[in-house]
Design a protein around this motif. Structure first.
Motif, mmCIF file in Angstrom:
data_model
loop_
_atom_site.group_PDB
_atom_site.id
_atom_site.type_symbol
_atom_site.label_atom_id
_atom_site.label_comp_id
_atom_site.label_asym_id
_atom_site.label_seq_id
_atom_site.Cartn_x
_atom_site.Cartn_y
_atom_site.Cartn_z
ATOM 1 N N TRP A 1 0.850 -1.189 0.000
ATOM 2 C CA TRP A 1 0.000 0.000 0.000
ATOM 3 C C TRP A 1 0.884 1.238 0.000
ATOM 4 N N ILE A 2 0.567 2.210 -0.877
ATOM 5 C CA ILE A 2 1.343 3.447 -0.973
ATOM 6 C C ILE A 2 0.592 4.555 -0.248
ATOM 7 N N PRO A 3 1.154 5.108 0.818
ATOM 8 C CA PRO A 3 0.461 6.160 1.579
ATOM 9 C C PRO A 3 0.565 7.506 0.874
ATOM 10 N N GLU B 1 4.370 10.553 6.740
ATOM 11 C CA GLU B 1 3.846 10.782 8.087
ATOM 12 C C GLU B 1 2.446 10.220 8.280
ATOM 13 N N ALA B 2 1.846 9.671 7.242
ATOM 14 C CA ALA B 2 0.477 9.162 7.335
ATOM 15 C C ALA B 2 0.403 7.977 8.304
ATOM 16 N N LYS B 3 -0.769 7.779 8.884
ATOM 17 C CA LYS B 3 -0.953 6.701 9.847
ATOM 18 C C LYS B 3 -0.765 5.320 9.221
ATOM 19 N N ASP B 4 -1.032 5.232 7.900
ATOM 20 C CA ASP B 4 -0.922 3.935 7.224
ATOM 21 C C ASP B 4 0.408 3.770 6.492
ATOM 22 N N ALA B 5 1.449 4.505 6.906
ATOM 23 C CA ALA B 5 2.725 4.506 6.192
ATOM 24 C C ALA B 5 3.738 3.504 6.743
ATOM 25 N N ALA B 6 3.401 2.761 7.789
ATOM 26 C CA ALA B 6 4.401 1.913 8.455
ATOM 27 C C ALA B 6 5.006 0.876 7.510
ATOM 28 N N ASP B 7 4.170 0.193 6.732
ATOM 29 C CA ASP B 7 4.696 -0.818 5.811
ATOM 30 C C ASP B 7 5.549 -0.181 4.717
ATOM 31 N N PHE B 8 5.112 0.955 4.218
ATOM 32 C CA PHE B 8 5.883 1.666 3.195
ATOM 33 C C PHE B 8 7.261 2.041 3.738
ATOM 34 N N LEU B 9 7.312 2.569 4.944
ATOM 35 C CA LEU B 9 8.591 2.955 5.541
ATOM 36 C C LEU B 9 9.470 1.729 5.763
ATOM 37 N N ALA B 10 8.863 0.608 6.134
ATOM 38 C CA ALA B 10 9.634 -0.621 6.317
ATOM 39 C C ALA B 10 10.219 -1.102 4.994
ATOM 40 N N TYR C 1 5.441 8.901 -16.617
ATOM 41 C CA TYR C 1 6.011 8.136 -17.717
ATOM 42 C C TYR C 1 6.092 6.641 -17.429
ATOM 43 N N GLU C 2 5.893 6.245 -16.181
ATOM 44 C CA GLU C 2 5.886 4.826 -15.876
ATOM 45 C C GLU C 2 5.022 4.560 -14.656
ATOM 46 N N ARG C 3 4.411 3.419 -14.667
ATOM 47 C CA ARG C 3 3.628 2.960 -13.513
ATOM 48 C C ARG C 3 4.533 2.090 -12.658
ATOM 49 N N GLN C 4 4.474 2.283 -11.354
ATOM 50 C CA GLN C 4 5.282 1.476 -10.453
ATOM 51 C C GLN C 4 4.398 0.766 -9.445
ATOM 52 N N VAL C 5 4.701 -0.504 -9.257
ATOM 53 C CA VAL C 5 4.019 -1.335 -8.268
ATOM 54 C C VAL C 5 5.106 -1.994 -7.430
ATOM 55 N N ILE C 6 4.906 -2.054 -6.121
ATOM 56 C CA ILE C 6 5.880 -2.672 -5.232
ATOM 57 C C ILE C 6 5.241 -3.882 -4.561
ATOM 58 N N LEU C 7 5.894 -5.024 -4.693
ATOM 59 C CA LEU C 7 5.494 -6.219 -3.968
ATOM 60 C C LEU C 7 6.445 -6.413 -2.786
ATOM 61 N N VAL C 8 5.908 -6.898 -1.673
ATOM 62 C CA VAL C 8 6.740 -7.140 -0.492
ATOM 63 C C VAL C 8 6.578 -8.587 -0.053
#
Length: 376
Positions: A15-17, A21-30, A63-70
């Motif tokens: 998930w991209i916050p 600083e967003a409350k749902d940013a923990a996984d993104f920061l990790a 110019y490009e779409r990015q998706v991140i899998l973890v």
């Protein structure tokens, strides 16, 4: 330990916050921290790692779409794969950046992530997959006896390295090598003076320099477009280096690219050279300054007209642009660049400026079978 697939690995899309600083940013920061630790392991510093804000800016690239899998083990994010899908050209290509925490390597995390990323890319109609492996200079010496050379015959990656072994076992073929170099800033003033004098003596007053930052002046817009389209990769410090660019640029596309860079907070320092007799631009070089890390900068494209080789214009414009960089961005402490090993002229210029080889990046390709028509 063999890279067998572990049973406890879970792969999911990140998930991209809206902000770090967003409350749902923990996984993104990790996930961003995984990339930082991998670069610390590889290069001994985190200069090449994204900050959370830089990554969010890049994810907005039109110019490009990015998706991140973890990948998770026991709920902890231990690996990531960034999937970049070009949206303007190379519509059959997907580029992967695979990062696994050092303590979780050789436990099947990389294979599981790569398989998931390939499945995703194939579902998006992408059949040419590009991944890279990074090899610091010390490992090139350590494994010098075992070398894997691409079909171009230029450069090598260490055959015995874990990354090379993994790429080969997962069906990828080494396509290309990029030499990775760095230079500490600021440059010595005497070195600048000596190199400028050398370049000016070679061109004998036939050329004039022009400078700009971020936006090309209107008066030079069409000249820059013409130079880019004519020169192609005659003189090319290409940060990507993996896919040949066949797109023909026009002024509108150049302006759009400038606006995208500005929106991402990046600064662009440009020096161009004009042939006085004709008024034509015959060379151009660009340096990019990061939005949130102004101490780290990147030598970007250097392009020149083949007809004007032999006058040391590459040296002339690169020295002048380094001076401009130091004037405008005095906090810059290091500049990085990637070059094809066969581009001997620019490698020589870089050595004159003080660049030293930090390592190499191997670009690997895998062709996926195309999805056939449904038979249901």
């Amino acid at each position: 330990m063999a890279d067998d697939i572990a049973d406890d690995i879970q792969v999911e899309q990140l998930w991209i916050p809206d902000s770090p600083e967003a409350k749902d940013a923990a996984d993104f920061l990790a996930a961003i921290e995984v990339g930082r630790k991998v670069r610390m392991q590889t290069w001994g510093s985190d200069d090449l790692a994204y900050t959370p804000q830089e990554k969010l800016l890049e994810l907005a690239d039109p110019y490009e779409r990015q998706v991140i899998l973890v990948a998770r083990i026991n709920g902890e994010i231990v690996g990531t794969v960034d999937i970049a899908l070009p949206l303007i050209e190379d519509m059959d290509v997907a580029e992967f950046t695979l990062d696994i925490l050092p303590e979780f390597q050789r436990r099947g995390v990389g294979r599981r992530l790569l398989e998931a990323a390939e499945h995703f890319a194939k579902s998006e109609g992408r059949t040419r997959i590009l991944v890279d492996t990074n090899h610091p200079g010390a490992t090139l010496d350590e494994f010098a006896r075992g070398q894997l050379v691409p079909e171009s015959g230029q450069g090598f990656v260490p055959l015995e390295s874990r990354e090379v072994d993994f790429a080969r076992r997962t069906g990828y073929t080494l396509e290309h090598i990029e030499q990775f170099s760095s230079c500490l800033l600021p440059l010595d003033t005497k070195l600048i003076a000596d190199l400028t004098a050398e370049a000016e003596e070679a061109n004998a007053g036939r050329y004039r320099l022009h400078h700009w930052t971020d936006r090309c002046p209107d008066e030079w817009l069409e000249a820059v477009v013409l130079l880019e389209n004519q020169a192609g990769a005659d003189l090319d410090d290409d940060l990507q280096g993996a896919v040949e660019q066949d797109l023909v640029f026009d002024g509108g596309m150049l302006r759009e690219a400038e606006e995208v860079a500005i929106a991402q907070g990046r600064r662009t320092v440009v020096t161009a050279v004009e042939e006085i007799a004709t008024g034509a631009l015959v060379g151009l070089t660009t340096i990019t300054v990061l939005a949130h890390r102004p101490d780290i900068v990147f030598q970007d494209d250097t392009t020149g007209s083949q007809a004007h080789r032999g006058h040391k214009l590459g040296l002339l414009i690169k020295v002048a642009n380094m001076v401009r960089l130091e004037e405008q961005f005095p906090d810059a402490r290091i500049i990085y660049t990637w070059n094809a090993p066969e581009n001997r002229y620019l490698l020589t210029v870089n050595r004159q400026l003080g660049f030293t080889t930090a390592g190499v990046t191997g670009i690997w390709l895998k062709e996926l079978p195309r999805l056939g028509p449904s038979t249901s």
